[in-house]
Design a protein around this motif. Structure first.
Motif, PDB file in Angstrom:
ATOM      1  N   ARG A 199       0.960  37.134 -20.580  1.00 18.45           N
ATOM      2  CA  ARG A 199       0.245  37.228 -21.857  1.00 18.45           C
ATOM      3  C   ARG A 199      -1.201  36.769 -21.742  1.00 18.45           C
ATOM      4  O   ARG A 199      -2.114  37.401 -22.275  1.00 18.45           O
ATOM      5  CB  ARG A 199       0.973  36.401 -22.920  1.00 18.45           C
ATOM      6  CG  ARG A 199       0.450  36.630 -24.338  1.00 18.45           C
ATOM      7  CD  ARG A 199       1.318  35.907 -25.338  1.00 18.45           C
ATOM      8  NE  ARG A 199       2.719  36.313 -25.192  1.00 18.45           N
ATOM      9  CZ  ARG A 199       3.753  35.586 -25.621  1.00 18.45           C
ATOM     10  NH1 ARG A 199       3.534  34.407 -26.203  1.00 18.45           N
ATOM     11  NH2 ARG A 199       4.986  36.021 -25.460  1.00 18.45           N
TER      12      ARG A 199
ATOM     13  N   ILE B  29      -3.299  39.417 -19.940  1.00 12.80           N
ATOM     14  CA  ILE B  29      -3.483  40.606 -20.779  1.00 12.80           C
ATOM     15  C   ILE B  29      -4.535  40.354 -21.850  1.00 12.80           C
ATOM     16  O   ILE B  29      -5.447  41.157 -22.056  1.00 12.80           O
ATOM     17  CB  ILE B  29      -2.142  41.028 -21.414  1.00 12.80           C
ATOM     18  CG1 ILE B  29      -1.201  41.576 -20.333  1.00 12.80           C
ATOM     19  CG2 ILE B  29      -2.360  42.076 -22.506  1.00 12.80           C
ATOM     20  CD1 ILE B  29       0.202  41.861 -20.829  1.00 12.80           C
ATOM     21  N   ASP B  30      -4.425  39.219 -22.527  1.00 14.93           N
ATOM     22  CA  ASP B  30      -5.381  38.909 -23.593  1.00 14.93           C
ATOM     23  C   ASP B  30      -6.790  38.753 -23.046  1.00 14.93           C
ATOM     24  O   ASP B  30      -7.764  39.231 -23.651  1.00 14.93           O
ATOM     25  CB  ASP B  30      -4.961  37.637 -24.330  1.00 14.93           C
ATOM     26  CG  ASP B  30      -3.756  37.857 -25.237  1.00 14.93           C
ATOM     27  OD1 ASP B  30      -3.371  39.024 -25.425  1.00 14.93           O
ATOM     28  OD2 ASP B  30      -3.202  36.861 -25.749  1.00 14.93           O
TER      29      ASP B  30
ATOM     30  N   LEU C 138      -8.330  42.108 -22.240  1.00 14.54           N
ATOM     31  CA  LEU C 138      -8.725  42.813 -23.457  1.00 14.54           C
ATOM     32  C   LEU C 138      -9.987  42.197 -24.074  1.00 14.54           C
ATOM     33  O   LEU C 138     -10.826  42.915 -24.624  1.00 14.54           O
ATOM     34  CB  LEU C 138      -7.584  42.817 -24.468  1.00 14.54           C
ATOM     35  CG  LEU C 138      -6.371  43.658 -24.057  1.00 14.54           C
ATOM     36  CD1 LEU C 138      -5.268  43.569 -25.108  1.00 14.54           C
ATOM     37  CD2 LEU C 138      -6.762  45.111 -23.841  1.00 14.54           C
ATOM     38  N   ARG C 139     -10.135  40.886 -23.969  1.00 16.78           N
ATOM     39  CA  ARG C 139     -11.379  40.264 -24.450  1.00 16.78           C
ATOM     40  C   ARG C 139     -12.572  40.736 -23.625  1.00 16.78           C
ATOM     41  O   ARG C 139     -13.644  41.031 -24.167  1.00 16.78           O
ATOM     42  CB  ARG C 139     -11.264  38.739 -24.390  1.00 16.78           C
ATOM     43  CG  ARG C 139     -10.319  38.134 -25.423  1.00 16.78           C
ATOM     44  CD  ARG C 139     -10.434  36.619 -25.474  1.00 16.78           C
ATOM     45  NE  ARG C 139      -9.460  36.060 -26.392  1.00 16.78           N
ATOM     46  CZ  ARG C 139      -8.260  35.621 -26.049  1.00 16.78           C
ATOM     47  NH1 ARG C 139      -7.888  35.648 -24.753  1.00 16.78           N
ATOM     48  NH2 ARG C 139      -7.431  35.127 -26.944  1.00 16.78           N
TER      49      ARG C 139
ATOM     50  N   PHE D  57      -9.792  43.671 -31.316  1.00 21.64           N
ATOM     51  CA  PHE D  57      -8.995  43.004 -30.282  1.00 21.64           C
ATOM     52  C   PHE D  57      -7.502  43.047 -30.608  1.00 21.64           C
ATOM     53  O   PHE D  57      -6.675  43.380 -29.746  1.00 21.64           O
ATOM     54  CB  PHE D  57      -9.467  41.548 -30.131  1.00 21.64           C
ATOM     55  CG  PHE D  57      -8.607  40.720 -29.219  1.00 21.64           C
ATOM     56  CD1 PHE D  57      -8.630  40.898 -27.843  1.00 21.64           C
ATOM     57  CD2 PHE D  57      -7.751  39.755 -29.744  1.00 21.64           C
ATOM     58  CE1 PHE D  57      -7.830  40.140 -26.998  1.00 21.64           C
ATOM     59  CE2 PHE D  57      -6.953  38.985 -28.911  1.00 21.64           C
ATOM     60  CZ  PHE D  57      -6.991  39.183 -27.533  1.00 21.64           C
ATOM     61  N   GLU D  58      -7.144  42.743 -31.859  1.00 19.65           N
ATOM     62  CA  GLU D  58      -5.727  42.726 -32.227  1.00 19.65           C
ATOM     63  C   GLU D  58      -5.125  44.125 -32.185  1.00 19.65           C
ATOM     64  O   GLU D  58      -3.955  44.296 -31.823  1.00 19.65           O
ATOM     65  CB  GLU D  58      -5.548  42.085 -33.604  1.00 19.65           C
ATOM     66  CG  GLU D  58      -5.869  40.595 -33.609  1.00 19.65           C
ATOM     67  CD  GLU D  58      -5.621  39.947 -34.954  1.00 19.65           C
ATOM     68  OE1 GLU D  58      -5.295  40.677 -35.922  1.00 19.65           O
ATOM     69  OE2 GLU D  58      -5.744  38.713 -35.050  1.00 19.65           O
TER      70      GLU D  58
ATOM     71  N   GLN E 238      -4.366  44.758 -28.595  1.00 16.41           N
ATOM     72  CA  GLN E 238      -3.158  44.015 -28.225  1.00 16.41           C
ATOM     73  C   GLN E 238      -1.906  44.807 -28.613  1.00 16.41           C
ATOM     74  O   GLN E 238      -0.970  44.935 -27.825  1.00 16.41           O
ATOM     75  CB  GLN E 238      -3.125  42.659 -28.934  1.00 16.41           C
ATOM     76  CG  GLN E 238      -3.963  41.561 -28.295  1.00 16.41           C
ATOM     77  CD  GLN E 238      -3.775  40.249 -29.036  1.00 16.41           C
ATOM     78  OE1 GLN E 238      -3.856  40.202 -30.272  1.00 16.41           O
ATOM     79  NE2 GLN E 238      -3.513  39.188 -28.298  1.00 16.41           N
TER      80      GLN E 238
ATOM     81  N   ALA F 243       0.853  46.527 -26.083  1.00 16.67           N
ATOM     82  CA  ALA F 243       2.255  46.132 -26.224  1.00 16.67           C
ATOM     83  C   ALA F 243       3.143  47.347 -26.483  1.00 16.67           C
ATOM     84  O   ALA F 243       4.253  47.442 -25.945  1.00 16.67           O
ATOM     85  CB  ALA F 243       2.396  45.122 -27.359  1.00 16.67           C
TER      86      ALA F 243
END
Length: 305
Positions: free
Chosen positions: A200, A203-204, A207-208, A223-224, A227, A231
């Motif tokens: 996790r 991955i985060d 993406l940032r 960003f969300e 995510q 997923a």
């Protein structure tokens, strides 16, 4: 229309097989003609056999290749293309578009991306998942040819969304690929295993970093939302192995230069760094270097002889 698909890859073979079942004839151009047919096993139970076709100047040429293969492949088949041939690029990552536009200034250029999934084992190709496709023109042909091409692509890559600006869905696909491909390749896991909480943080952070460079490129993503998209892809393709995983597993060159490497090149132009992308890029390049060096070793050369 006279349509040709270049190569013996999984996605190209899948498109031709589905087209034949829909009575839309496609030619297959194999770069190195093989005596054996390709057998395509579709999820609906149908099986289709594909053969190599002689090269005749097509109205539409689709290149479902690895990004690093595009330039050489187009150069090799250039004598078979006319200025009226529409060239369609279908691959992961970004970075081939400007070179193709420059190398073929008179041709119309189409950019495609798809989440359709297929796996190749020898001369057998297995459809492993349905998916959404996206298409958009980099350089449009005359109206009649444009309409004909768009109708055909809408059939063979259905469901397919057309975009006035194809770069936005390409960048979204790049976000997904920049996460799933290197992580599954380095850890040699299937896509579904990335749902484990141990991945996790990586991955985060990826993406940032993606949001940071995409904003500088005037490509804005939430960003969300990214995510949730990653997923969803992980869940829908849980049993699949990414193309980069397969390339590393089978000791083949990867598309890392056109995925995380592309992001690093854009970041360099803006004077910023993407530390995790750089780390994953370096690890993939080291893995490539290890097996390429091993294949050239005296012992391996002696075995081959």
């Amino acid at each position: 229309m006279n349509v040709a698909v270049l190569g013996r890859g999984a996605i190209g073979s899948l498109l031709v097989a589905q087209s034949q079942l829909n009575q839309t004839p496609f030619d297959m151009w194999w770069r190195t003609p093989e005596p054996e047919d390709i057998r395509v096993w579709l999820q609906n139970g149908d099986t289709v056999s594909l053969k190599h076709s002689e090269k005749v100047s097509p109205d539409l040429l689709i290149l479902p290749l690895k990004a690093w293969q595009i330039s050489k492949a187009l150069n090799d088949i250039k004598p078979y293309l006319s200025p009226q041939t529409c060239i369609a690029l279908l691959h992961n990552g970004l970075g081939t578009e400007e070179n193709t536009l420059e190398a073929f200034p008179e041709n119309s250029i189409l950019r495609l991306t798809t989440s359709k999934a297929a796996r190749k084992n020898g001369d057998d190709v297995y459809e492993t998942g349905y998916g959404q496709s996206h298409a958009g023109w980099l350089r449009e042909p005359p109206t009649a040819q444009r309409i004909a091409v768009e109708r055909l692509i809408a059939q063979v890559l259905a469901p397919c969304d057309w975009h006035r600006d194809i770069s936005q869905p390409l960048w979204q696909k790049l976000a997904v690929n920049s996460v799933i491909n290197p992580l599954t390749a380095i850890h040699q896991v299937n896509n579904g295993q990335l749902a484990d909480k141990s991945f996790r943080t990586h991955i985060d952070e990826l993406l940032r970093e993606f949001c940071r460079i995409s904003a500088l490129e005037n490509r804005h993503f939430d960003f969300e939302d990214l995510q949730a998209t990653v997923a969803k892809v992980i869940a829908l393709t849980a049993e699949n192995f990414s193309s980069m995983h397969q390339d590393i597993y089978h000791h083949r060159p990867t598309e890392i230069d056109y995925i995380n490497g592309y992001l690093l090149n854009r970041a360099k132009l803006h004077g910023i760094t993407l530390p995790l992308n750089q780390s994953l890029y370096s690890q993939i390049k080291q893995l490539e270097s290890n097996y390429l060096s091993s294949s050239k070793s005296p012992q391996n050369s002696a075995r081959k002889n």
